[in-house]
Write a protein that holds these residues in place. Structure first.
Motif: not given
Length: 375
Positions: A165-166, A168-175, A177-187
């Motif tokens: 999962x981590x 996949x988040x790195x492959x698809x960068x955020x454009x 508001x990336x707050x949710x994506x940053x939270x998922x990466x931290x989790x």
């Protein structure tokens, strides 16, 4: 009546005292030596027979269920051992048919005795092995937690899912508001750290379980080794035979040596009993004694009163009986030198004993009709 009998006892006691004072010291030492040797033979034979009887009794008690069955199983090897040890010695000098029957019976008795004693040795070895195995202490085990964690396999699967999962988040960068994506990466990162710690704990727990399993297995192996006899184990390694075969051969050797000592000991202890031989020897000694009395009485009339005989007549008769038996058994040759060395007596006594021994043989051959001539 008492007044008539008393002089004979007084005369006998006086003759005994005179014989004791006039006896040869070397002959007395020889008699003591021969008695000591006989006592040593009896002790050795009796000890071997008593030990074999004890082993036979113990092996019989291990068999059977009820008391009557165990007593019967005990009596059989005990009687067999007694017959095996004593019958060869008791049958000496008997007829050839009797000795043949005794030989066959002793061969069968030897098989029975060896089987009972080997079973005893096997059971004794098992009991000793069990006692040695019980002396090995239990392995010192560290107590494990009552609530074990998850297995290392399950933790590894969760780690693989979190890394996927981590990634996949790195492959698809955020454009935007990336707050949710940053939270998922931290989790996911925190989850991976927790899974790594759990995996380390699982590895330590499995390592402790492996160590305990090794300790338990090593303790069991040591107990199995202690159950085997050390000598049997070494001989098995040297010869390449199985431990059971080596133990059986050793038991057979122990039993054979013990019973062999008993049989040979009693064979050497008991004298040869020829048919009618003792009666003929006694009669011959009596005859020669009767013939010797007037001759020596005549010689005593012309002898000096100060001269004492080198050996009394009663002691010569006793030595003559022993010498006749020992010569018939082949222990000593009927020569003056051998008789003197064997009895430790003087030259004159040895010459007299040899002369009377030859006369004894002639009387025995004449009385027995020649049946002892070749012996």
């Amino acid at each position: 009546m008492a007044a008539l009998i008393r002089p004979f006892f007084n005369r006998a006691s006086a003759a005994d005292n005179e014989g004791n004072h006039a006896g040869d010291s070397r002959a007395s030492f020889s008699l003591v030596k021969r008695n000591s040797l006989q006592a040593a033979k009896v002790t050795l034979a009796g000890t071997a027979t008593a030990t074999s009887l004890y082993i036979a009794a113990l092996s019989g008690l291990e068999r059977g269920g009820s008391l009557a069955e165990r007593l019967a199983c005990t009596a059989l090897p005990v009687v067999t051992v007694a017959g095996l040890h004593l019958l060869p010695a008791l049958s000496r000098g008997q007829l050839f048919a009797v000795r043949g029957a005794v030989a066959v019976l002793c061969a069968a008795g030897l098989a029975v005795t060896l089987s009972s004693q080997i079973s005893f040795f096997q059971l004794a070895q098992q009991h000793a092995g069990a006692r040695r195995a019980e002396s090995v202490p239990d392995a010192m085990l560290v107590p494990l937690p009552d609530t074990p964690g998850r297995s290392l396999m399950a933790i590894t699967e969760d780690q693989a899912s979190a890394r996927k999962m981590l990634s996949l988040l790195e492959i698809h960068p955020c454009h935007g508001n990336c707050t949710g994506e940053h939270l998922r990466r931290t989790t996911l990162t925190a989850m991976l750290d927790a899974l790594a710690i759990e995996a380390d704990e699982a590895k330590r727990r499995e390592a402790a379980e492996d160590r305990q399993a090794v300790l338990v297995e090593r303790t069991q192996q040591l107990r199995d080794t202690m159950r085997d006899d050390p000598v049997t184990a070494r001989l098995s390694d040297l010869t390449g035979l199985g431990k059971t075969s080596v133990s059986l051969l050793l038991g057979l050797l122990y039993a054979g040596v013990l019973d062999g000592i008993g049989v040979l000991g009693w064979y050497l202890v008991m004298p040869v009993r020829r048919r009618g031989g003792d009666a003929v020897i006694a009669a011959a000694v009596a005859a020669t004694t009767v013939e010797r009395v007037p001759v020596e009485a005549d010689k005593a009339l012309h002898a000096d009163n100060r001269i004492t005989p080198c050996c009394p007549d009663n002691e010569i008769d006793t030595q003559l009986m022993h010498l006749m038996r020992d010569v018939s058994e082949g222990k000593v040759k009927a020569t003056v030198a051998d008789i003197r060395n064997y009895l430790g007596c003087a030259q004159e006594t040895a010459v007299k004993l040899r002369r009377e021994l030859l006369a004894l043989r002639a009387v025995i051959i004449q009385n027995s009709g020649g049946q002892h001539a070749g012996r």
